[in-house]
Design an enzyme around this catalytic site. Structure first.
Site, PDB file in Angstrom:
ATOM      1  N   TRP A  12       0.846  -1.190   0.000  1.00 31.06           N
ATOM      2  CA  TRP A  12       0.000   0.000   0.000  1.00 31.06           C
ATOM      3  C   TRP A  12       0.886   1.245   0.000  1.00 31.06           C
ATOM      4  O   TRP A  12       1.863   1.306   0.758  1.00 31.06           O
ATOM      5  CB  TRP A  12      -0.908   0.006   1.236  1.00 31.06           C
ATOM      6  CG  TRP A  12      -2.105  -0.872   1.077  1.00 31.06           C
ATOM      7  CD1 TRP A  12      -2.153  -2.226   1.246  1.00 31.06           C
ATOM      8  CD2 TRP A  12      -3.421  -0.450   0.695  1.00 31.06           C
ATOM      9  NE1 TRP A  12      -3.433  -2.675   0.979  1.00 31.06           N
ATOM     10  CE2 TRP A  12      -4.226  -1.605   0.655  1.00 31.06           C
ATOM     11  CE3 TRP A  12      -3.992   0.781   0.389  1.00 31.06           C
ATOM     12  CZ2 TRP A  12      -5.579  -1.562   0.311  1.00 31.06           C
ATOM     13  CZ3 TRP A  12      -5.339   0.818   0.056  1.00 31.06           C
ATOM     14  CH2 TRP A  12      -6.120  -0.325   0.011  1.00 31.06           C
ATOM     15  N   HIS A  39     -15.676  -3.999   4.323  1.00 30.94           N
ATOM     16  CA  HIS A  39     -15.023  -4.623   5.480  1.00 30.94           C
ATOM     17  C   HIS A  39     -16.002  -4.711   6.659  1.00 30.94           C
ATOM     18  O   HIS A  39     -16.147  -5.763   7.291  1.00 30.94           O
ATOM     19  CB  HIS A  39     -13.811  -3.795   5.924  1.00 30.94           C
ATOM     20  CG  HIS A  39     -12.574  -3.950   5.083  1.00 30.94           C
ATOM     21  ND1 HIS A  39     -12.373  -3.263   3.919  1.00 30.94           N
ATOM     22  CD2 HIS A  39     -11.454  -4.707   5.274  1.00 30.94           C
ATOM     23  CE1 HIS A  39     -11.183  -3.585   3.423  1.00 30.94           C
ATOM     24  NE2 HIS A  39     -10.611  -4.455   4.221  1.00 30.94           N
ATOM     25  N   ASP A  74      -7.200 -10.110   6.776  1.00 27.88           N
ATOM     26  CA  ASP A  74      -7.542  -8.899   7.530  1.00 27.88           C
ATOM     27  C   ASP A  74      -8.247  -9.351   8.809  1.00 27.88           C
ATOM     28  O   ASP A  74      -9.323  -9.953   8.747  1.00 27.88           O
ATOM     29  CB  ASP A  74      -8.539  -8.030   6.746  1.00 27.88           C
ATOM     30  CG  ASP A  74      -7.875  -7.092   5.765  1.00 27.88           C
ATOM     31  OD1 ASP A  74      -6.644  -7.146   5.609  1.00 27.88           O
ATOM     32  OD2 ASP A  74      -8.616  -6.294   5.159  1.00 27.88           O
ATOM     33  N   HIS A 121      -8.422  -4.767  12.253  1.00 26.15           N
ATOM     34  CA  HIS A 121      -7.935  -3.881  11.184  1.00 26.15           C
ATOM     35  C   HIS A 121      -8.884  -2.708  10.953  1.00 26.15           C
ATOM     36  O   HIS A 121      -8.444  -1.586  10.685  1.00 26.15           O
ATOM     37  CB  HIS A 121      -7.779  -4.708   9.896  1.00 26.15           C
ATOM     38  CG  HIS A 121      -7.386  -3.928   8.685  1.00 26.15           C
ATOM     39  ND1 HIS A 121      -6.325  -3.044   8.660  1.00 26.15           N
ATOM     40  CD2 HIS A 121      -7.912  -3.910   7.431  1.00 26.15           C
ATOM     41  CE1 HIS A 121      -6.227  -2.517   7.446  1.00 26.15           C
ATOM     42  NE2 HIS A 121      -7.166  -3.016   6.691  1.00 26.15           N
TER      43      HIS A 121
END
Ligand SMILES: [Zn+2]
Length: 215
Positions: free
Chosen positions: A24, A164, A60, A64
């Site tokens: 990232w 998410h 993840d 997170h």
């Protein structure tokens, strides 16, 4: 006619953690180095690793995106081992259309192939994103793990991480950064175990698939 015998060869769907693998923007790049080197006279080679845990193929953890969420050491291992369905959603706006007729109770893990991240060394500038109601749709069918061949299940510039959160609310765990090119649609046994990193927000995984007999 009897079904064809299954192949018993594991398919590796992990992106190798190599120098130069994309991470990232702004995050800590992957680096492996030998701290002690036999070539330099040491008795053994001993390496060390520096990396974001969101580089390459990884899980993840709920922590997170949720300060009260489970950390990596608290993840149930059974979620990351078992029957999985590989779906091809390349070019689809509605990923659920690729699951029509699939009995997800038999494969409560779903890996989505988008083809949206073809080069490990280049972080994508934009990625395919699932429809907003897919997390609830999957949760309603008992799915407990999804995976994508992308760096995120949300748009890369998302600050709210809606997918998410929706997946987390539905009790669905998340694998990202899979390498699914060339993997046929169908049923597999998945193994993709995270490390028990105490207090962590994610972990690299070694993800492999074993093709299952059809029918
Ligand atoms: Zn991640």
């Amino acid at each position: 006619m009897p079904p064809a015998p299954p192949s018993r060869e594991w398919i590796d769907i992990t992106r190798p953690l190599a120098a130069g693998i994309a991470c990232w923007p702004g995050d800590v790049p992957f680096r492996f180095r030998l701290g002690w080197q036999m070539a330099a006279g040491a008795a053994v080679n001993v390496g060390n690793v520096t990396t974001s845990v969101h580089t390459g193929t990884h899980v993840d953890s709920p922590f997170h995106y949720d300060p009260a969420g489970a950390t990596t050491d608290r993840l149930p291992v059974d979620v990351f081992v078992g029957p999985a369905w590989v779906a091809d959603v390349t070019g689809l706006d509605e990923w659920k259309t690729a699951l029509a007729g699939v009995d997800l109770s038999a494969t409560p893990r779903v890996l989505f192939r988008t083809g949206g991240w073809p080069d490990d060394t280049q972080f994508p500038t934009a990625i395919p994103v699932m429809e907003a109601d897919l997390p609830d749709w999957l949760a309603g069918r008992g799915v407990k793990l999804i995976g994508v061949d992308l760096p995120s299940v949300d748009p890369l510039d998302s600050k709210t991480l809606d997918r998410h959160h929706a997946l987390g609310r539905g009790g669905i765990h998340i694998l990202e950064g899979l390498r699914l090119d060339g993997v046929a649609v169908g049923r597999y046994e998945l193994v993709a175990l995270p490390l028990p990193l105490v207090g962590a927000d994610g972990s690299p995984v070694r993800a492999v698939l074993m093709p299952m007999e059809r029918g």
